[in-house]
Design an enzyme around this catalytic site. Structure first.
Site, PDB file in Angstrom:
ATOM      1  N   ASP A  97       0.845  -1.206   0.000  1.00  0.00           N
ATOM      2  CA  ASP A  97       0.000   0.000   0.000  1.00  0.00           C
ATOM      3  C   ASP A  97       0.878   1.253   0.000  1.00  0.00           C
ATOM      4  O   ASP A  97       0.723   2.169  -0.812  1.00  0.00           O
ATOM      5  CB  ASP A  97      -0.884  -0.045   1.259  1.00  0.00           C
ATOM      6  N   GLY A 153       1.143 -10.166   4.370  1.00  0.00           N
ATOM      7  CA  GLY A 153       2.164  -9.420   5.114  1.00  0.00           C
ATOM      8  C   GLY A 153       1.663  -9.094   6.501  1.00  0.00           C
ATOM      9  O   GLY A 153       1.489  -9.979   7.350  1.00  0.00           O
TER      10      GLY A 153
HETATM   11  N1  APR Z   1       5.439  -5.245  -4.708  1.00  0.00           N
HETATM   12  C1  APR Z   1       4.858  -6.466  -4.533  1.00  0.00           C
HETATM   13  N2  APR Z   1       4.588  -6.982  -3.322  1.00  0.00           N
HETATM   14  C2  APR Z   1       4.920  -6.238  -2.236  1.00  0.00           C
HETATM   15  C3  APR Z   1       5.520  -4.957  -2.333  1.00  0.00           C
HETATM   16  C4  APR Z   1       5.784  -4.463  -3.638  1.00  0.00           C
HETATM   17  N3  APR Z   1       6.351  -3.271  -3.845  1.00  0.00           N
HETATM   18  N4  APR Z   1       5.714  -4.478  -1.068  1.00  0.00           N
HETATM   19  C5  APR Z   1       5.276  -5.432  -0.225  1.00  0.00           C
HETATM   20  N5  APR Z   1       4.800  -6.494  -0.913  1.00  0.00           N
HETATM   21  C6  APR Z   1       4.251  -7.753  -0.423  1.00  0.00           C
HETATM   22  C7  APR Z   1       4.558  -8.149   0.990  1.00  0.00           C
HETATM   23  O1  APR Z   1       5.873  -8.693   1.084  1.00  0.00           O
HETATM   24  C8  APR Z   1       3.480  -9.194   1.212  1.00  0.00           C
HETATM   25  O2  APR Z   1       3.896 -10.447   0.679  1.00  0.00           O
HETATM   26  O3  APR Z   1       2.834  -7.642  -0.451  1.00  0.00           O
HETATM   27  C9  APR Z   1       2.295  -8.672   0.384  1.00  0.00           C
HETATM   28  C10 APR Z   1       1.167  -8.069   1.212  1.00  0.00           C
HETATM   29  O4  APR Z   1       1.701  -7.506   2.401  1.00  0.00           O
HETATM   30  P1  APR Z   1       1.188  -6.094   2.977  1.00  0.00           P
HETATM   31  O5  APR Z   1       1.579  -5.024   2.079  1.00  0.00           O
HETATM   32  O6  APR Z   1       1.629  -6.036   4.412  1.00  0.00           O
HETATM   33  O7  APR Z   1      -0.403  -6.218   2.903  1.00  0.00           O
HETATM   34  P2  APR Z   1      -1.433  -7.003   3.836  1.00  0.00           P
HETATM   35  O8  APR Z   1      -0.814  -8.174   4.521  1.00  0.00           O
HETATM   36  O9  APR Z   1      -2.622  -7.225   2.974  1.00  0.00           O
HETATM   37  O10 APR Z   1      -1.782  -5.937   4.978  1.00  0.00           O
HETATM   38  C11 APR Z   1      -2.483  -4.797   4.601  1.00  0.00           C
HETATM   39  O11 APR Z   1      -0.863  -3.338   5.565  1.00  0.00           O
HETATM   40  O12 APR Z   1       0.275  -1.725   4.456  1.00  0.00           O
HETATM   41  C12 APR Z   1      -0.802  -1.947   5.259  1.00  0.00           C
HETATM   42  O13 APR Z   1      -2.368  -0.253   4.633  1.00  0.00           O
HETATM   43  C13 APR Z   1      -2.092  -1.638   4.575  1.00  0.00           C
HETATM   44  O14 APR Z   1      -3.329  -1.843   6.599  1.00  0.00           O
HETATM   45  C14 APR Z   1      -3.033  -2.484   5.379  1.00  0.00           C
HETATM   46  C15 APR Z   1      -2.221  -3.744   5.649  1.00  0.00           C
END
Ligand code: APR
Length: 174
Positions: free
Chosen positions: A35, A120
């Site tokens: 995000d 994540g």
């Molecule tokens: N490109 C692809 N994948 C990515 C990137 C990127 N640039 N950055 C992170 N990821 C991966 C992470 O390593 C993970 O495998 O995206 C996957 C999802 O992780 P998160 O971003 O933490 O998302 P999520 O687990 O759905 O949690 C969402 O996290 O960032 C906050 O605002 C968001 O509150 C929400 C929560």
């Protein structure tokens, strides 16, 4: 139409596809992880548009423009926080994929890239997320007849390996 799915390791903000999917939270006002990366790459106009959307419930999806991203559209979906599996998490994750593909159809996308939604901060077990997402995408593409190439862009080698293993178990290359 044989569903076209693939998975690669990379940074989803660099993907040159018609839409990238953001793993957002219900406020749609940005965060960390993918995000944060998408908002940083898209620039401040993305947040300005997100502010007009009034948030998004878990399991649903809303679309915005991509602004400074290579992808012209961003589909923001809110995955479930893993709470042990007894709170409808699998169905909510499946809904994220179904709703994102529905929006991609409305946007007449031909290519779309997903991150590993909920894998994540939301702590969804990787193998279960891979199995759920691949099965849901294959079923939705078949049922809808959408002519869409779906790619998962996974941030780490171990998650990519999980996606490939689960795709193999489902009898399709990824
Ligand atoms: N490109 C692809 N994948 C990515 C990137 C990127 N640039 N950055 C992170 N990821 C991966 C992470 O390593 C993970 O495998 O995206 C996957 C999802 O992780 P998160 O971003 O933490 O998302 P999520 O687990 O759905 O949690 C969402 O996290 O960032 C906050 O605002 C968001 O509150 C929400 C929560």
């Amino acid at each position: 139409m044989n569903p076209r799915i693939s998975c690669v390791q990379g940074d989803i903000t660099l993907e040159q596809v018609d839409a990238i999917v953001n793993a957002a939270n219900e406020s749609l006002l940005g965060g960390g992880g993918v995000d944060g990366a998408i908002h940083r790459a898209a620039g401040p106009e993305l947040l300005a548009e997100c502010r007009t959307l009034g948030g998004c419930p878990t399991g649903e999806a809303k679309a915005t423009r991509g602004y400074r991203l290579p992808a012209p559209s961003v589909i923001h979906t809110v995955g479930p926080v893993w709470q042990g599996g007894g709170h409808g998490e699998v169905e909510l994750l499946a809904s994220c994929y179904r709703q994102s593909l529905r929006l991609a159809g409305e946007l007449v996308c031909r290519t779309i890239a997903f991150p590993a939604i909920s894998c994540g901060v939301y702590r969804f077990p990787i193998e279960l997320a891979a199995r759920t997402s691949i099965a849901t995408v294959l079923e939705t593409l078949r049922e809808s007849g959408l002519d869409l190439a779906v790619r998962w862009v996974l941030f780490s080698e171990d998650i990519l390996a999980s996606w490939k293993r689960e795709a193999e178990r489902l009898g399709c290359a990824c």
